[in-house]
Design an enzyme around this catalytic site. Sequence first.
Site, PDB file in Angstrom:
ATOM      1  N   GLY A  56       0.814  -1.204   0.000  1.00  0.00           N
ATOM      2  CA  GLY A  56       0.000   0.000   0.000  1.00  0.00           C
ATOM      3  C   GLY A  56       0.848   1.254   0.000  1.00  0.00           C
ATOM      4  O   GLY A  56       1.998   1.259   0.447  1.00  0.00           O
ATOM      5  N   GLY A  58       1.498   5.346   1.113  1.00  0.00           N
ATOM      6  CA  GLY A  58       1.483   5.989   2.425  1.00  0.00           C
ATOM      7  C   GLY A  58       2.720   5.703   3.237  1.00  0.00           C
ATOM      8  O   GLY A  58       2.863   6.195   4.353  1.00  0.00           O
ATOM      9  N   HIS A  59       3.638   4.875   2.672  1.00  0.00           N
ATOM     10  CA  HIS A  59       4.863   4.507   3.386  1.00  0.00           C
ATOM     11  C   HIS A  59       6.090   5.155   2.766  1.00  0.00           C
ATOM     12  O   HIS A  59       7.209   4.714   3.018  1.00  0.00           O
ATOM     13  CB  HIS A  59       5.029   2.988   3.370  1.00  0.00           C
ATOM     14  N   HIS A 221       0.301   0.755   9.585  1.00  0.00           N
ATOM     15  CA  HIS A 221      -0.998   1.034   8.987  1.00  0.00           C
ATOM     16  C   HIS A 221      -1.981   1.590  10.019  1.00  0.00           C
ATOM     17  O   HIS A 221      -3.182   1.552   9.819  1.00  0.00           O
ATOM     18  CB  HIS A 221      -1.599  -0.238   8.367  1.00  0.00           C
ATOM     19  N   ASP A 373      28.091  34.834  25.014  1.00  0.00           N
ATOM     20  CA  ASP A 373      26.731  34.303  24.896  1.00  0.00           C
ATOM     21  C   ASP A 373      26.441  33.219  25.922  1.00  0.00           C
ATOM     22  O   ASP A 373      25.411  32.546  25.849  1.00  0.00           O
ATOM     23  CB  ASP A 373      26.488  33.769  23.483  1.00  0.00           C
ATOM     24  N   CYS A 376      30.336  29.144  26.812  1.00  0.00           N
ATOM     25  CA  CYS A 376      31.736  28.713  26.807  1.00  0.00           C
ATOM     26  C   CYS A 376      31.948  27.490  27.695  1.00  0.00           C
ATOM     27  O   CYS A 376      32.647  26.539  27.322  1.00  0.00           O
ATOM     28  CB  CYS A 376      32.642  29.858  27.262  1.00  0.00           C
ATOM     29  N   SER A 418      34.665  28.246  19.093  1.00  0.00           N
ATOM     30  CA  SER A 418      35.710  27.518  19.811  1.00  0.00           C
ATOM     31  C   SER A 418      36.027  26.205  19.111  1.00  0.00           C
ATOM     32  O   SER A 418      37.200  25.838  18.945  1.00  0.00           O
ATOM     33  CB  SER A 418      35.282  27.257  21.259  1.00  0.00           C
ATOM     34  N   GLY A 532      37.652  32.221  26.873  1.00  0.00           N
ATOM     35  CA  GLY A 532      38.433  31.336  26.018  1.00  0.00           C
ATOM     36  C   GLY A 532      39.846  31.160  26.513  1.00  0.00           C
ATOM     37  O   GLY A 532      40.401  30.054  26.482  1.00  0.00           O
TER      38      GLY A 532
END
Length: 548
Positions: A56, A58-59, A221, A373, A376, A418, A532
């Site tokens: 069928g 749908g797969h 199914h 941000d 780190c 980094s 850093g």
Amino acid sequence: MGHKFLNDPGSAVTEMLEGFVQSHPGVKLLDGFPDVKVVVRSHVDKNKVALVSGGGSGHEPAHAGFVGDGMLDAAVCGDVFASPSVAAVLAAIRHVTGPPGCLLIVKNYTGDRLNFGLAAERAKLEGLNVEMVVVADDCALPPPLGVAGRRGLAGTLFVHKCAGAAAAAGDALDLVAEEARAAASAVGTMGVASAAHKLPGADDPARAIPPGELEMGLGIHGEPGAFTAPAAPVASVVAKMLETIEKTKVCVMVNSLGSTPAMELHVAARCAREWLSSHDLNPVRVYTGSFMTALDMTGFSITLCQVDSARLARIDAPTGAPAWPVVARTVSVPVPPPKTECGALAKKAILGAAEMLKMAEDELTDADAKVGDGDCGTTHARGARALEEDVVYMPLDEPSELALAIGMTVRRSMGGTSGALYDIFFSAAAAAMKGAPATSPATWLAGFKAGIASMSRYGGASEGDRTVLDALLPAAEAASKAITQSAGGAWAASVAADAAEKGAAATKEMVASAGRSSYVPVEVMKSVPDPGATAAAAWIRGVAIAIA
């Protein structure tokens, strides 16, 4: 659920198949379309055993996506979740079968078995040599199950691949069928879903799965699962699934059932690999993506295919099927313990650096939250944990190869600026140390200096710009002086760590001209050293402690 991008739901299958063949020049629709919905190779080779499968619709991408050299010769498509007609299967057999014969590969559903089986018998009456193999890989349903038996699921695709490779190699029909049956007995699949599919044209899902519950062991199914379980982190879900599939050396397929995005599939694949490895099972290949779906069901299945060298070669054999994924044909296996004292020290150094970075995670995160941000600490800790995991796979006795391996781990695990800078660092270090003796501290210093130079060249920063270089450059200078004075590697590492820590602390008085810190007010930067640089000082200190 959202709007479906269809025209007439009743024509969805035919329009889908037309679009598919327009997108893939290696396949075409068989004459008689749309009454006969069969996708075949554009050029049929009747001098080899033909492979036909289907079921069928749908797969998708199954089964049409697996038509191509090295896999299927024809895919017979029914309507959504409906077995194709006997006439369609017979048309496919007639079109692709030559003197070597034809093998039908059928998922274990009553309609498919009956229609493909009847078509096979009619083809035999016409003088064609046809055999049929049924795949029943659903591990959620324990045998015996009366007449119906276990269902055929995504494991069928491994059978397609093994049989297709055997046919492409010129094997006779009986051997191709034997290989397909062996592959079918070697696969096991388990599925899970949190939401059922919605049929084309339907307003509501096929059924409701209560919030907070998962259906385990469901088919493709919309059949209800074998049992329900509370929603849980994917690691727990994957473990429950894998416990039902008993294999050893395996290929793994993590398959979306329709609406599960790639991010979640790869998380599940990672969990599967870790679970298998922790249970002394060797996942030699991992395939992740959409291979055999159930329309837009929210869920995924995991298939294990037990392999030996012969079956793995069939799976690795080339194919032109557009939906078969390409994966790396390498297996990560632990290397033997280091053979040299330098190799043993290198392992200690890597683990020491990783430990210090993990210990520094909170400090780095706090500092980066003020001037960057905020990632780190987590970025470096993630890299540290990856190094701990990967060190058993690294060529510890050879400096250049080791630097390349560290760079690959960093690239995979850290990401961001980094990760890129350290990847550059270790790649340059590897080039500088190639062929040099591991026993000489000068070898490692040469790699260290080359890495710093490349990091500066490609990153665009210099000493005094309040970056990682303000820890690395003083460390390199101090180590160079120590080695010039005939100091050993341990002493050179110790003075390098002292210099790196002083250099990192001095960044509090510097004005940033590179990275996100360059946008931060000076008074804020003076409150913390560059994260850093602090991270670099931490891992250099970890190396020094480890090899002291």
